[in-house]
Structures are given as C-alpha cells and as structure tokens.
Design a protein around this motif. Structure first.
Motif, PDB file in Angstrom:
ATOM      1  N   UNK A   1       1.117  -1.247  -0.066  1.00 25.19           N
ATOM      2  CA  UNK A   1      -0.352  -0.059  -0.039  1.00 25.19           C
ATOM      3  C   UNK A   1       0.922   1.525  -0.068  1.00 25.19           C
ATOM      4  N   UNK A   2       1.479   1.764   0.976  1.00 26.45           N
ATOM      5  CA  UNK A   2       2.919   2.414   1.141  1.00 26.45           C
ATOM      6  C   UNK A   2       3.666   3.130  -0.901  1.00 26.45           C
ATOM      7  N   UNK A   3       3.654   1.521  -1.767  1.00 31.10           N
ATOM      8  CA  UNK A   3       4.017   1.895  -2.463  1.00 31.10           C
ATOM      9  C   UNK A   3       3.048   2.168  -3.950  1.00 31.10           C
ATOM     10  N   UNK A   4       1.886   1.327  -3.078  1.00 30.38           N
ATOM     11  CA  UNK A   4       0.653   2.410  -4.439  1.00 30.38           C
ATOM     12  C   UNK A   4       0.830   3.913  -4.082  1.00 30.38           C
ATOM     13  N   UNK A   5       0.482   4.240  -2.896  1.00 28.69           N
ATOM     14  CA  UNK A   5       0.016   5.582  -2.408  1.00 28.69           C
ATOM     15  C   UNK A   5       2.030   6.698  -3.501  1.00 28.69           C
ATOM     16  N   UNK A   6       2.821   6.230  -2.865  1.00 25.69           N
ATOM     17  CA  UNK A   6       4.360   7.072  -3.859  1.00 25.69           C
ATOM     18  C   UNK A   6       3.591   6.942  -5.503  1.00 25.69           C
ATOM     19  N   UNK A   7       2.805   5.739  -5.738  1.00 24.71           N
ATOM     20  CA  UNK A   7       2.664   6.160  -7.466  1.00 24.71           C
ATOM     21  C   UNK A   7       1.943   6.931  -7.852  1.00 24.71           C
ATOM     22  N   UNK A   8       1.030   6.419  -7.064  1.00 25.32           N
ATOM     23  CA  UNK A   8      -0.259   7.313  -7.322  1.00 25.32           C
ATOM     24  C   UNK A   8      -0.007   9.419  -7.169  1.00 25.32           C
ATOM     25  N   UNK A   9       0.797   8.980  -6.048  1.00 26.42           N
ATOM     26  CA  UNK A   9       1.502  10.070  -5.666  1.00 26.42           C
ATOM     27  C   UNK A   9       2.651  11.096  -6.873  1.00 26.42           C
ATOM     28  N   UNK A  10       3.188  10.264  -7.326  1.00 27.63           N
ATOM     29  CA  UNK A  10       4.383  10.425  -8.348  1.00 27.63           C
ATOM     30  C   UNK A  10       2.747  11.175  -9.994  1.00 27.63           C
ATOM     31  N   UNK A  11       2.163  10.267 -10.268  1.00 28.70           N
ATOM     32  CA  UNK A  11       1.573  10.108 -10.804  1.00 28.70           C
ATOM     33  C   UNK A  11       0.682  11.659 -11.016  1.00 28.70           C
ATOM     34  N   UNK A  12       0.172  11.764  -9.275  1.00 29.64           N
ATOM     35  CA  UNK A  12      -0.531  13.221  -9.789  1.00 29.64           C
ATOM     36  C   UNK A  12       0.528  14.659 -10.083  1.00 29.64           C
ATOM     37  N   UNK A  13       1.876  13.946  -9.472  1.00 29.60           N
ATOM     38  CA  UNK A  13       2.732  15.227  -9.245  1.00 29.60           C
ATOM     39  C   UNK A  13       2.815  15.823 -11.096  1.00 29.60           C
ATOM     40  N   UNK A  14       2.967  14.077 -11.885  1.00 29.57           N
ATOM     41  CA  UNK A  14       3.635  15.078 -12.898  1.00 29.57           C
ATOM     42  C   UNK A  14       2.200  15.306 -14.221  1.00 29.57           C
ATOM     43  N   UNK A  15       0.765  14.896 -13.696  1.00 30.09           N
ATOM     44  CA  UNK A  15      -0.096  15.371 -13.689  1.00 30.09           C
ATOM     45  C   UNK A  15      -0.565  16.769 -13.404  1.00 30.09           C
ATOM     46  N   UNK A  16      -0.094  17.086 -12.685  1.00 28.74           N
ATOM     47  CA  UNK A  16       0.230  18.787 -12.451  1.00 28.74           C
ATOM     48  C   UNK A  16       1.519  19.220 -12.738  1.00 28.74           C
ATOM     49  N   UNK A  17       2.207  18.923 -13.197  1.00 29.41           N
ATOM     50  CA  UNK A  17       3.519  19.497 -14.142  1.00 29.41           C
ATOM     51  C   UNK A  17       2.415  19.433 -15.739  1.00 29.41           C
TER      52      UNK A  17
END
Length: 71
Positions: free
Chosen positions: A52-68
């Motif tokens: 679940x930590x891995x999923x959280x990190x991946x989702x956070x990274x994807x959200x960051x890329x989307x915002x970029x």
C-alpha cells in the motif's frame, strides 16, 4: 474512490492487523500457546503495508506529473 485514499485505507488496515497480531503473539507466547499463526499474520500484514505504501507513492508521483503537465 482514488488510489491515494484507497492506499491510505490499506495502510491503516494493515497497521491495525499487525498490531492485533503482535498483541496476540505476546498473549499466546505468555500462555504457552502456538504463535506461528500470529507470526504469519504479522508478515502478511507487513507485506500488505509495504504494498500500500508503494501504491501511495506511485499515485502521488502520477498526480505530481499530472500537475506538471497542466501548468
């Protein structure tokens, strides 16, 4: 439901499962009972926590890329 909130709920659930198994291990060990099931549950809940930590990190990274991309 988004991936971050799902991962967060999984983290909380795994943490609670680990705590319960750890308490059960101590109780069963002091009573002279078998603790193997408790130890397996601790390993399983730790693995779920890490996943679940891995999923959280991946989702956070994807959200960051989307915002970029949007800026």
């Amino acid at each position: 439901m988004n991936a971050i909130s799902t991962a967060y709920q999984g983290i909380v659930s795994a943490s609670n499962r680990f705590d319960k198994a750890a308490s059960s291990t101590v109780k069963n060990a002091s009573d002279g009972k078998d603790i193997l099931t408790d130890l397996v549950e601790q390993i399983d809940s730790r693995t779920a926590f890490e996943a679940n930590i891995s999923v959280f990190k991946a989702a956070d990274a994807m959200l960051g890329k989307l915002l970029d991309i949007k800026t």
